[in-house]
Design a protein around this motif. Sequence first.
Motif, PDB file in Angstrom:
ATOM      1  N   SER A 176       0.859  -1.176   0.000  1.00  0.00           N
ATOM      2  CA  SER A 176       0.000   0.000   0.000  1.00  0.00           C
ATOM      3  C   SER A 176       0.897   1.229   0.000  1.00  0.00           C
ATOM      4  CB  SER A 176      -0.892   0.007   1.240  1.00  0.00           C
ATOM      5  OG  SER A 176      -0.111   0.242   2.407  1.00  0.00           O
ATOM      6  N   GLU A 177       0.334   2.344  -0.385  1.00  0.00           N
ATOM      7  CA  GLU A 177       1.106   3.587  -0.386  1.00  0.00           C
ATOM      8  C   GLU A 177       1.596   3.919   1.020  1.00  0.00           C
ATOM      9  OE1 GLU A 177       0.467   8.243  -1.611  1.00  0.00           O
ATOM     10  OE2 GLU A 177      -0.648   6.715  -2.705  1.00  0.00           O
ATOM     11  N   ALA A 208       2.235   1.733   3.458  1.00  0.00           N
ATOM     12  CA  ALA A 208       3.314   0.805   3.813  1.00  0.00           C
ATOM     13  C   ALA A 208       4.613   1.185   3.098  1.00  0.00           C
ATOM     14  CB  ALA A 208       2.926  -0.623   3.458  1.00  0.00           C
ATOM     15  N   ALA A 209       4.513   1.599   1.840  1.00  0.00           N
ATOM     16  CA  ALA A 209       5.707   2.006   1.089  1.00  0.00           C
ATOM     17  C   ALA A 209       6.327   3.252   1.706  1.00  0.00           C
ATOM     18  CB  ALA A 209       5.351   2.245  -0.379  1.00  0.00           C
ATOM     19  N   ALA A 210       5.493   4.217   2.083  1.00  0.00           N
ATOM     20  CA  ALA A 210       6.000   5.446   2.713  1.00  0.00           C
ATOM     21  C   ALA A 210       6.666   5.137   4.050  1.00  0.00           C
ATOM     22  CB  ALA A 210       4.869   6.445   2.905  1.00  0.00           C
ATOM     23  N   SER A 211       6.073   4.228   4.792  1.00  0.00           N
ATOM     24  CA  SER A 211       6.645   3.833   6.081  1.00  0.00           C
ATOM     25  C   SER A 211       8.001   3.157   5.892  1.00  0.00           C
ATOM     26  CB  SER A 211       5.682   2.893   6.805  1.00  0.00           C
ATOM     27  OG  SER A 211       6.258   2.403   7.980  1.00  0.00           O
ATOM     28  N   GLN A 212       8.094   2.263   4.913  1.00  0.00           N
ATOM     29  CA  GLN A 212       9.354   1.568   4.643  1.00  0.00           C
ATOM     30  C   GLN A 212      10.423   2.555   4.170  1.00  0.00           C
ATOM     31  OE1 GLN A 212       9.975  -1.533   5.423  1.00  0.00           O
ATOM     32  NE2 GLN A 212      12.059  -1.465   4.697  1.00  0.00           N
ATOM     33  N   LEU A 213      10.032   3.503   3.316  1.00  0.00           N
ATOM     34  CA  LEU A 213      10.977   4.513   2.839  1.00  0.00           C
ATOM     35  C   LEU A 213      11.516   5.322   4.012  1.00  0.00           C
ATOM     36  CD1 LEU A 213      12.412   6.097   0.613  1.00  0.00           C
ATOM     37  CD2 LEU A 213      10.331   7.465   0.377  1.00  0.00           C
ATOM     38  N   LYS A 214      10.644   5.745   4.922  1.00  0.00           N
ATOM     39  CA  LYS A 214      11.097   6.515   6.083  1.00  0.00           C
ATOM     40  C   LYS A 214      12.033   5.673   6.943  1.00  0.00           C
ATOM     41  CE  LYS A 214       9.572   9.080  10.150  1.00  0.00           C
ATOM     42  NZ  LYS A 214      10.874   8.920  10.708  1.00  0.00           N
TER      43      LYS A 214
END
Length: 94
Positions: A5-6, A8-14
């Motif tokens: 999900s967007e 989850a991707a944002a969380s992983q990037l951070k």
Amino acid sequence: MAFFSEKAAASQLKHEADKVGKDDLESLLERQKAIEKKVLSSGRLRRFTTDIRLMFALVRDYWRGDYRAIPWKSIAAIAGALLYVLNPIDLIPD
């Protein structure tokens, strides 16, 4: 194939960006020639040569303070991707 999900991707990037420090950028820039050599010698990565040089230019300009109109986490993600190319242990095969 798993989809992220967007959120989850944002969380992983951070999470990954938090692992990269400004000293890592200097180290990355010192390894530029080795990374470019690896890319040029790889059949699958060769097509990304121009993109990789552009990413190095962006990281270098950020590190010098010449260009800061990009979020730190984007620079950290770029640095992580470039370091991954050099890493001899591939978690995800090319």
